[in-house]
Design an enzyme around this catalytic site. Sequence first.
Site, PDB file in Angstrom:
ATOM      1  N   LYS A 131      -4.660  -8.554  -6.119  1.00 19.80           N
ATOM      2  CA  LYS A 131      -5.955  -8.995  -5.583  1.00 19.80           C
ATOM      3  C   LYS A 131      -7.039  -7.961  -5.903  1.00 19.80           C
ATOM      4  O   LYS A 131      -6.755  -6.765  -6.057  1.00 19.80           O
ATOM      5  CB  LYS A 131      -5.861  -9.283  -4.087  1.00 19.80           C
ATOM      6  CG  LYS A 131      -5.966  -8.079  -3.219  1.00 19.80           C
ATOM      7  CD  LYS A 131      -6.328  -8.467  -1.788  1.00 19.80           C
ATOM      8  CE  LYS A 131      -6.578  -7.192  -1.017  1.00 19.80           C
ATOM      9  NZ  LYS A 131      -7.216  -7.320   0.239  1.00 19.80           N
ATOM     10  N   LYS A 163     -11.291  -3.119  -3.016  1.00 18.60           N
ATOM     11  CA  LYS A 163     -12.349  -2.107  -3.125  1.00 18.60           C
ATOM     12  C   LYS A 163     -11.794  -0.700  -3.299  1.00 18.60           C
ATOM     13  O   LYS A 163     -12.509   0.174  -3.759  1.00 18.60           O
ATOM     14  CB  LYS A 163     -13.296  -2.184  -1.927  1.00 18.60           C
ATOM     15  CG  LYS A 163     -12.633  -2.022  -0.582  1.00 18.60           C
ATOM     16  CD  LYS A 163     -13.685  -2.015   0.503  1.00 18.60           C
ATOM     17  CE  LYS A 163     -13.380  -2.968   1.642  1.00 18.60           C
ATOM     18  NZ  LYS A 163     -12.130  -2.709   2.355  1.00 18.60           N
ATOM     19  N   LYS A 172       0.819  -1.220   0.000  1.00 19.41           N
ATOM     20  CA  LYS A 172       0.000   0.000   0.000  1.00 19.41           C
ATOM     21  C   LYS A 172       0.846   1.260   0.000  1.00 19.41           C
ATOM     22  O   LYS A 172       0.488   2.259  -0.606  1.00 19.41           O
ATOM     23  CB  LYS A 172      -0.938   0.017   1.212  1.00 19.41           C
ATOM     24  CG  LYS A 172      -1.986  -1.072   1.098  1.00 19.41           C
ATOM     25  CD  LYS A 172      -3.318  -0.661   1.608  1.00 19.41           C
ATOM     26  CE  LYS A 172      -4.359  -1.538   0.940  1.00 19.41           C
ATOM     27  NZ  LYS A 172      -5.548  -1.744   1.637  1.00 19.41           N
TER      28      LYS A 172
HETATM   29  N1  AQP Z   1      -9.795 -10.095  -3.332  1.00 12.34           N
HETATM   30  C1  AQP Z   1     -10.150 -10.709  -2.231  1.00 12.34           C
HETATM   31  N2  AQP Z   1     -10.350 -12.053  -2.236  1.00 12.34           N
HETATM   32  C2  AQP Z   1     -10.717 -12.692  -1.115  1.00 12.34           C
HETATM   33  N3  AQP Z   1     -10.918 -12.083   0.071  1.00 12.34           N
HETATM   34  C3  AQP Z   1     -10.741 -10.757   0.139  1.00 12.34           C
HETATM   35  N4  AQP Z   1     -10.848  -9.859   1.131  1.00 12.34           N
HETATM   36  C4  AQP Z   1     -10.574  -8.627   0.641  1.00 12.34           C
HETATM   37  N5  AQP Z   1     -10.260  -8.692  -0.653  1.00 12.34           N
HETATM   38  C5  AQP Z   1     -10.352 -10.011  -1.006  1.00 12.34           C
HETATM   39  C6  AQP Z   1     -11.243 -10.192   2.483  1.00 12.34           C
HETATM   40  O1  AQP Z   1     -12.261  -9.290   2.862  1.00 12.34           O
HETATM   41  C7  AQP Z   1     -12.132  -8.981   4.258  1.00 12.34           C
HETATM   42  C8  AQP Z   1     -12.178  -7.480   4.404  1.00 12.34           C
HETATM   43  O2  AQP Z   1     -10.976  -6.888   4.375  1.00 12.34           O
HETATM   44  P1  AQP Z   1     -10.778  -5.347   4.639  1.00 12.34           P
HETATM   45  O3  AQP Z   1     -11.733  -4.516   3.955  1.00 12.34           O
HETATM   46  O4  AQP Z   1     -10.689  -5.087   6.099  1.00 12.34           O
HETATM   47  O5  AQP Z   1      -9.349  -5.144   4.087  1.00 12.34           O
HETATM   48  P2  AQP Z   1      -8.672  -5.606   2.794  1.00 12.34           P
HETATM   49  O6  AQP Z   1      -8.277  -7.022   2.907  1.00 12.34           O
HETATM   50  O7  AQP Z   1      -7.565  -4.622   2.593  1.00 12.34           O
HETATM   51  O8  AQP Z   1      -9.803  -5.450   1.680  1.00 12.34           O
HETATM   52  P3  AQP Z   1      -9.740  -4.669   0.330  1.00 12.34           P
HETATM   53  O9  AQP Z   1     -10.997  -4.910  -0.378  1.00 12.34           O
HETATM   54  O10 AQP Z   1      -8.466  -4.979  -0.383  1.00 12.34           O
HETATM   55  O11 AQP Z   1      -9.733  -3.169   0.825  1.00 12.34           O
HETATM   56  P4  AQP Z   1      -8.814  -1.971   0.467  1.00 12.34           P
HETATM   57  O12 AQP Z   1      -8.713  -1.936  -1.039  1.00 12.34           O
HETATM   58  O13 AQP Z   1      -9.496  -0.775   1.020  1.00 12.34           O
HETATM   59  O14 AQP Z   1      -7.515  -2.224   1.142  1.00 12.34           O
HETATM   60  C9  AQP Z   1     -10.858  -9.658   4.739  1.00 12.34           C
HETATM   61  O15 AQP Z   1     -11.226 -10.862   5.378  1.00 12.34           O
HETATM   62  C10 AQP Z   1     -10.124  -9.938   3.478  1.00 12.34           C
HETATM   63  O16 AQP Z   1      -9.283 -11.051   3.594  1.00 12.34           O
END
Ligand code: AQP
Length: 329
Positions: free
Chosen positions: A197, A200, A115
């Site tokens: 991956k 969002k 990040k």
């Molecule tokens: N691509 C993915 N595939 C499977 N699982 C995923 N998770 C996130 N992306 C995927 C799972 O969703 C949960 C929420 O995670 P989070 O929002 O706290 O943080 P993150 O993992 O950083 O999710 P994002 O979507 O990637 O958010 P941003 O882009 O804002 O950093 C977790 O259980 C994660 O494993």
Amino acid sequence: MSHKKTIFSGIKPSGDLTIGNYIGAITQWVEMQEEYNCIFSVVDYHAITVKQKPEDLRRRILDITKIYLASGIDPKKSIVFQQSAVPAHTELGWVLNCCGTYISDLKRMIQFKEKAGDKQDAVSVGLFDYPVLMAADIILYDTQIVPVGEDQKQHVELARDIAKRFNNQYGPVFVIPEALIKKEGARIMSLSDPMKKMAKSDDNPVGFIALLDSPEVARKKIMKAVTDSGSEIIYDPKNKPALANLLTIHSSLSGESIKSLEKKFAGRGYGDFKKELAEVVAVFLTDFQKKFNKISDADAKKILENGRKQATKLADAKMEKVRKVIGVR
Ligand code: AQP
């Protein structure tokens, strides 16, 4: 609570939730509700580690709550609450910063490196420190199991290390948690780059399908998704990572096994497969959004308030123990 094991998990309102969050995290939570004491949080203080517009943040907190409910999280069985409404999370986060965490731990975190990229000195301290707040979220509730996607495994391992170090110094205050990673769909990849991956907060909206994307927009995103060379529909993550990802999405949303999809599309090309996948995704979103739209903001707020009360009771009791053992009470 009862003799059941406790699970804790959460999602941060840093963007509109994607089918990656749904497949990788929420579907697993829904299944676990029968067997475990479940605590699911909208972890809003994690979202502000990067810049957020207040009005977007406010809306997403309610949207995520509704998404939990529309997915099948039942507030009669599970505690659903907003992290910032329970101050013990940030309080314990501070204590763990001081007692149990080293800077070297945080420097190893892959997500931070990804990040922050080459701007490591210019991002917020919060972005660097966020795994400690996540450790606090988890261990505050004597959590035994943390169901997360593959990307969060390292953070749960850090939470274990922090809890062990704290216990070694002050006695057995915390339960040591364990990550539970679903095998299939643990890591849904970006539609525009199968090496990244699906996230969002991706700047490129073609890379992800949001749960609140209109079915038409989602269809177009699937049709535009990158594919690999060759034309055979086979699951081969090493040589055909883009297709493997699309097969996983299909299988996770339709319930059809990947083997049976390979059979069905034998001798047919990517175009045919994508058309069917676009339909599967559109049907899923239509059905999901129907449920989502039935839940009002007032309903969501009521559920969060009720969850706040339940979570506060547990968190405050644990926090009082922590204050005593470290010597501030
Ligand atoms: N691509 C993915 N595939 C499977 N699982 C995923 N998770 C996130 N992306 C995927 C799972 O969703 C949960 C929420 O995670 P989070 O929002 O706290 O943080 P993150 O993992 O950083 O999710 P994002 O979507 O990637 O958010 P941003 O882009 O804002 O950093 C977790 O259980 C994660 O494993």
